[in-house]
Scaffold this motif. Structure first.
Motif, short mmCIF file in Angstrom:
data_model
loop_
_atom_site.label_atom_id
_atom_site.label_comp_id
_atom_site.label_asym_id
_atom_site.label_seq_id
_atom_site.Cartn_x
_atom_site.Cartn_y
_atom_site.Cartn_z
N THR A 1 0.83 -1.05 0.00
CA THR A 1 -0.01 -0.02 -0.21
C THR A 1 0.97 1.16 0.18
N ARG A 2 0.39 2.38 -0.16
CA ARG A 2 1.20 3.48 -0.63
C ARG A 2 0.46 4.71 0.00
N LEU A 3 -0.11 4.77 1.22
CA LEU A 3 -0.85 5.63 1.97
C LEU A 3 0.06 6.52 2.70
N MET A 4 -0.48 7.91 2.69
CA MET A 4 0.34 8.95 3.04
C MET A 4 -0.51 9.84 4.13
N PRO A 5 0.06 10.25 5.14
CA PRO A 5 1.42 10.23 5.60
C PRO A 5 1.75 8.76 6.07
N GLU A 6 3.08 8.65 6.07
CA GLU A 6 3.58 7.33 6.53
C GLU A 6 4.68 7.63 7.65
N VAL A 7 4.79 6.76 8.68
CA VAL A 7 6.10 6.83 9.68
C VAL A 7 6.64 5.33 9.46
N VAL A 8 7.78 5.46 9.22
CA VAL A 8 8.74 4.34 9.08
C VAL A 8 9.86 4.49 10.30
N HIS A 9 9.97 3.24 11.09
CA HIS A 9 10.93 3.31 12.09
C HIS A 9 11.97 2.28 11.64
N PHE A 10 13.11 2.69 12.34
CA PHE A 10 14.48 1.84 12.26
C PHE A 10 14.68 1.33 13.53
N PRO A 11 14.45 0.11 14.06
CA PRO A 11 14.81 0.01 15.40
C PRO A 11 16.31 0.03 15.55
N ASP A 12 17.21 -0.63 14.80
CA ASP A 12 18.58 -0.82 15.07
C ASP A 12 19.43 0.49 15.50
N THR A 13 18.72 1.74 14.84
CA THR A 13 19.50 2.80 14.90
C THR A 13 18.60 3.77 15.68
N ASN A 14 17.51 3.33 16.03
CA ASN A 14 16.62 4.35 16.82
C ASN A 14 16.21 5.54 16.05
N THR A 15 16.03 5.48 14.57
CA THR A 15 15.82 6.55 13.83
C THR A 15 14.39 6.35 13.23
N GLY A 16 14.06 7.41 12.51
CA GLY A 16 12.87 6.89 11.67
C GLY A 16 12.50 8.16 10.74
N MET A 17 11.65 7.98 10.00
CA MET A 17 11.26 9.09 9.12
C MET A 17 9.73 9.30 8.81
N VAL A 18 9.23 10.20 8.58
CA VAL A 18 7.86 10.68 8.25
C VAL A 18 7.89 11.07 6.65
N CYS A 19 6.93 10.19 5.97
CA CYS A 19 6.85 10.66 4.63
C CYS A 19 5.35 11.26 4.33
N SER A 20 5.52 12.18 3.66
CA SER A 20 4.23 12.83 3.44
C SER A 20 4.24 13.69 1.92
N SER A 21 3.25 13.88 1.53
CA SER A 21 3.28 14.39 0.16
C SER A 21 4.21 15.63 -0.05
N SER A 22 4.55 16.38 0.94
CA SER A 22 5.37 17.52 0.83
C SER A 22 6.95 17.28 1.16
N GLY A 23 7.25 15.86 1.33
CA GLY A 23 8.86 15.38 1.69
C GLY A 23 8.91 14.51 2.55
N THR A 24 10.12 14.12 2.95
CA THR A 24 10.42 13.04 3.83
C THR A 24 11.25 13.82 4.93
N TYR A 25 10.81 13.61 6.30
CA TYR A 25 11.47 14.23 7.30
C TYR A 25 12.07 13.07 8.30
N HIS A 26 13.29 13.11 8.61
CA HIS A 26 14.02 12.20 9.58
C HIS A 26 14.09 12.62 10.85
N PHE A 27 13.96 11.71 11.76
CA PHE A 27 13.83 12.02 13.24
C PHE A 27 14.62 10.86 14.09
N GLN A 28 15.07 11.31 15.23
CA GLN A 28 15.69 10.35 16.29
C GLN A 28 14.66 10.01 17.27
N GLU A 29 14.28 8.86 17.44
CA GLU A 29 13.72 8.05 18.46
C GLU A 29 14.00 8.47 19.87
N SER A 30 13.48 8.76 20.80
CA SER A 30 13.87 8.87 22.27
C SER A 30 13.67 7.87 22.99
#
Length: 145
Positions: free
Chosen positions: A116-145
């Motif tokens: 599926t390709r629904l927006m917005p989307e949040v993807v988590h990378f457990p090994d690095t405690n990072t993630g990204m939010v994908c939306s129609s306006s772009g991709t935004y990276h974040f650090q998990e706390s």
């Protein structure tokens, strides 16, 4: 999708994605501009390499069909060995975390990635405690706390 799409895997130009010494190729069946509610890509992974990194989605589900080669899929339940003709599906939650690597020393791994390709989307990378939010306006990276 905006239109009917017919594509030939052998004629598609690959996009090579490199991440920290690892690389793989993606051949998009449905180009980004034509994406609606689903996505489909052929993914090629050389021996010793993996695709995308260990991650899970909050919104989108994925299904992988092994076309050629031997895949080793890391999941929260451990590693799963897949061969040509096998299919594996992932839910959109932490239990659907996955990464696919090529389990062969000599043969290229090729699989079809459909989801599926629904927006917005949040993807988590457990090994690095990072993630990204994908939306129609772009991709935004974040650090998990």
């Amino acid at each position: 999708m905006n239109k009917i799409i017919i594509a030939n895997y052998k004629e598609m130009a690959p996009q090579v994605i490199s991440q920290g010494g690892n690389s793989f190729a993606v051949k998009s069946v449905i180009e980004e501009a034509d994406t609606g509610k689903c996505a489909a890509n052929f993914v090629e992974v050389e021996p010793g390499q993996f695709a995308y990194g260990y991650h899970y989605h909050e919104v989108n589900e994925e299904v992988f069909y092994i076309i050629r080669g031997h895949a080793v899929v890391r999941t929260p339940e451990g590693e799963k060995s897949l061969k040509e003709g096998d299919i594996i599906a992932f839910p959109a939650n932490p239990e659907g975390a996955h990464v696919i690597r090529n389990g062969s020393a000599t043969e290229k791994l090729v699989y079809l990635d459909v989801g599926t390709r629904l927006m917005p989307e949040v993807v988590h990378f457990p090994d690095t405690n990072t993630g990204m939010v994908c939306s129609s306006s772009g991709t935004y990276h974040f650090q998990e706390s």
